[in-house]
Motif scaffolding. Structure first.
Motif, PDB file in Angstrom:
ATOM      1  N   ALA A  67     -38.699  22.023 -95.160  1.00  0.00           N
ATOM      2  CA  ALA A  67     -37.854  21.463 -94.106  1.00  0.00           C
ATOM      3  C   ALA A  67     -36.631  20.781 -94.707  1.00  0.00           C
ATOM      4  O   ALA A  67     -36.708  20.157 -95.775  1.00  0.00           O
ATOM      5  CB  ALA A  67     -38.647  20.468 -93.270  1.00  0.00           C
ATOM      6  N   ASP A  68     -35.481  20.928 -94.040  1.00  0.00           N
ATOM      7  CA  ASP A  68     -34.228  20.306 -94.445  1.00  0.00           C
ATOM      8  C   ASP A  68     -33.871  19.249 -93.406  1.00  0.00           C
ATOM      9  O   ASP A  68     -33.697  19.558 -92.225  1.00  0.00           O
ATOM     10  CB  ASP A  68     -33.116  21.352 -94.542  1.00  0.00           C
ATOM     11  N   ASN A  69     -33.775  17.997 -93.841  1.00  0.00           N
ATOM     12  CA  ASN A  69     -33.498  16.911 -92.898  1.00  0.00           C
ATOM     13  C   ASN A  69     -32.130  17.059 -92.236  1.00  0.00           C
ATOM     14  O   ASN A  69     -31.969  16.732 -91.046  1.00  0.00           O
ATOM     15  CB  ASN A  69     -33.585  15.561 -93.606  1.00  0.00           C
ATOM     16  N   THR A  70     -31.166  17.556 -92.971  1.00  0.00           N
ATOM     17  CA  THR A  70     -29.828  17.724 -92.402  1.00  0.00           C
ATOM     18  C   THR A  70     -29.837  18.751 -91.276  1.00  0.00           C
ATOM     19  O   THR A  70     -29.277  18.533 -90.196  1.00  0.00           O
ATOM     20  CB  THR A  70     -28.834  18.148 -93.490  1.00  0.00           C
ATOM     21  N   VAL A  71     -30.497  19.883 -91.527  1.00  0.00           N
ATOM     22  CA  VAL A  71     -30.606  20.912 -90.493  1.00  0.00           C
ATOM     23  C   VAL A  71     -31.392  20.381 -89.299  1.00  0.00           C
ATOM     24  O   VAL A  71     -31.063  20.653 -88.141  1.00  0.00           O
ATOM     25  CB  VAL A  71     -31.268  22.178 -91.067  1.00  0.00           C
ATOM     26  N   GLY A  72     -32.424  19.614 -89.565  1.00  0.00           N
ATOM     27  CA  GLY A  72     -33.211  19.039 -88.481  1.00  0.00           C
ATOM     28  C   GLY A  72     -32.396  18.116 -87.593  1.00  0.00           C
ATOM     29  O   GLY A  72     -32.555  18.129 -86.361  1.00  0.00           O
ATOM     30  N   ARG A  73     -31.517  17.324 -88.197  1.00  0.00           N
ATOM     31  CA  ARG A  73     -30.665  16.432 -87.387  1.00  0.00           C
ATOM     32  C   ARG A  73     -29.691  17.239 -86.540  1.00  0.00           C
ATOM     33  O   ARG A  73     -29.431  16.896 -85.378  1.00  0.00           O
ATOM     34  CB  ARG A  73     -29.921  15.460 -88.301  1.00  0.00           C
ATOM     35  N   PHE A  74     -29.135  18.315 -87.108  1.00  0.00           N
ATOM     36  CA  PHE A  74     -28.234  19.170 -86.324  1.00  0.00           C
ATOM     37  C   PHE A  74     -28.967  19.801 -85.140  1.00  0.00           C
ATOM     38  O   PHE A  74     -28.442  19.870 -84.029  1.00  0.00           O
ATOM     39  CB  PHE A  74     -27.634  20.260 -87.213  1.00  0.00           C
ATOM     40  N   LEU A  75     -30.207  20.265 -85.377  1.00  0.00           N
ATOM     41  CA  LEU A  75     -30.972  20.867 -84.297  1.00  0.00           C
ATOM     42  C   LEU A  75     -31.327  19.843 -83.226  1.00  0.00           C
ATOM     43  O   LEU A  75     -31.316  20.148 -82.030  1.00  0.00           O
ATOM     44  CB  LEU A  75     -32.246  21.504 -84.853  1.00  0.00           C
ATOM     45  N   MET A  76     -31.629  18.611 -83.631  1.00  0.00           N
ATOM     46  CA  MET A  76     -31.935  17.570 -82.658  1.00  0.00           C
ATOM     47  C   MET A  76     -30.710  17.243 -81.805  1.00  0.00           C
ATOM     48  O   MET A  76     -30.810  17.070 -80.578  1.00  0.00           O
ATOM     49  CB  MET A  76     -32.422  16.315 -83.388  1.00  0.00           C
ATOM     50  N   ASP A  77     -29.539  17.168 -82.439  1.00  0.00           N
ATOM     51  CA  ASP A  77     -28.313  16.936 -81.671  1.00  0.00           C
ATOM     52  C   ASP A  77     -28.057  18.086 -80.706  1.00  0.00           C
ATOM     53  O   ASP A  77     -27.611  17.866 -79.567  1.00  0.00           O
ATOM     54  CB  ASP A  77     -27.124  16.779 -82.623  1.00  0.00           C
ATOM     55  N   LEU A  78     -28.341  19.315 -81.144  1.00  0.00           N
ATOM     56  CA  LEU A  78     -28.141  20.472 -80.284  1.00  0.00           C
ATOM     57  C   LEU A  78     -29.058  20.434 -79.068  1.00  0.00           C
ATOM     58  O   LEU A  78     -28.636  20.690 -77.934  1.00  0.00           O
ATOM     59  CB  LEU A  78     -28.375  21.756 -81.087  1.00  0.00           C
ATOM     60  N   VAL A  79     -30.325  20.079 -79.295  1.00  0.00           N
ATOM     61  CA  VAL A  79     -31.276  20.010 -78.184  1.00  0.00           C
ATOM     62  C   VAL A  79     -30.908  18.896 -77.211  1.00  0.00           C
ATOM     63  O   VAL A  79     -31.011  19.054 -75.983  1.00  0.00           O
ATOM     64  CB  VAL A  79     -32.706  19.811 -78.732  1.00  0.00           C
ATOM     65  N   ASN A  80     -30.449  17.764 -77.730  1.00  0.00           N
ATOM     66  CA  ASN A  80     -30.093  16.639 -76.858  1.00  0.00           C
ATOM     67  C   ASN A  80     -28.861  16.931 -76.009  1.00  0.00           C
ATOM     68  O   ASN A  80     -28.670  16.314 -74.950  1.00  0.00           O
ATOM     69  CB  ASN A  80     -29.859  15.382 -77.690  1.00  0.00           C
TER      70      ASN A  80
END
Length: 273
Positions: free
Chosen positions: A216-229
């Motif tokens: 898992a990549d934390n940076t990619v995870g934050r981008f995906l969370m922003d996208l979902v929100n």
């Protein structure tokens, strides 16, 4: 690339204007120069426009039409008051002795201007683009020289510029190097296809992370969370109703515009009788 100085962001219209001025250069001219326009903030210089400046250059001297540059800048200010002089450009791969003289003029027009070089002759097999900022060097009280320090460059674009960039990109695989504009419906279909491909990539990445195939990549995870929100919470029925309402409004505007065009054409024919 350099960590010193601001980051230079360049828009596609700047490259198109530079290449066009190079193709239209006077016979015998080795390169063209011009003024860069844009905006400046604390950490970035964004180049959004430019115009070429006539000049004559030989091995011994260089003459630049300063009056033309001032008049062109005054005209640009009437159209885009927010754009200021941020530097100047020159076609070619290297910085010459005459570049120092030209840079001195732009140093009087802008504070710490940038110098952009564009290799339109493709000497290295590609169009290298480099940005520099000048710094004085030497012993105080003695002869002072100028050193050009490279800057980090990035290519950015507005949404409207993206359409032209995509159209130019599609001509790479066409032998005639020409391509027509697509219809509005084709653009919507193409955009929907790209979104579907990106969603497929995101889902594939997420499934691989959950299954442990990749880390898992934390940076990619934050981008995906922003996208979902950012996705609005709306039911399928409400979305369908809103979409149908917008389509009806669009069809009504299209009908009224076509009706207006037909009325104008009919009026022109009646006047000519």
């Amino acid at each position: 690339m350099s960590v010193y100085g601001p980051i230079v962001k360049i828009h596609p219209v700047v490259f198109a204007s530079i290449v066009d001025s190079y193709e239209r250069r006077n016979e015998g001219a080795c390169r063209v120069i011009g003024t860069l326009l844009g905006t400046i903030d604390k950490h970035t210089v964004e180049v959004t426009n430019c115009f070429s400046v006539p000049h004559n250059e030989s091995e011994d001297e260089v003459a630049v039409d300063m009056e033309f540059a001032k008049n062109m800048y005054e005209l640009h200010k009437k159209v885009s008051p927010s754009e200021v002089i941020v530097g100047w450009y020159a076609t070619g791969y290297d910085i010459t002795e005459h570049s120092v003289l030209i840079h001195e003029y732009y140093s009087r027009e802008a504070q710490n201007p940038i110098h952009l070089t564009v290799d339109t002759a493709l000497q290295s097999g590609r169009m290298n683009i480099r940005a520099y900022v000048s710094a004085q060097m030497g012993v105080p009280g003695k002869t002072v020289g100028v050193m050009f320090t490279p800057l980090t460059t990035k290519y950015v674009y507005y949404d409207t510029e993206r359409i032209g960039v995509d159209l130019l990109h599609r001509t790479r695989n066409i032998p005639s190097r020409t391509n027509g504009l697509t219809t509005d419906l084709e653009q919507v279909g193409s955009a929907a296809s790209r979104i579907q491909e990106m969603l497929t990539t995101v889902l594939s990445y997420t499934e691989d992370v959950l299954s442990g195939k990749i880390a898992a990549d934390n940076t990619v995870g934050r981008f995906l969370m922003d996208l979902v929100n950012k996705v609005p919470k709306i039911t399928a029925e409400d979305f369908e109703s809103m979409l149908n309402s917008n389509i009806n409004d669009l069809l009504m505007v299209t009908y009224l515009s076509n009706l207006t065009q037909a009325q104008i054409a009919l009026n022109e024919k009646l006047v000519c009788l």
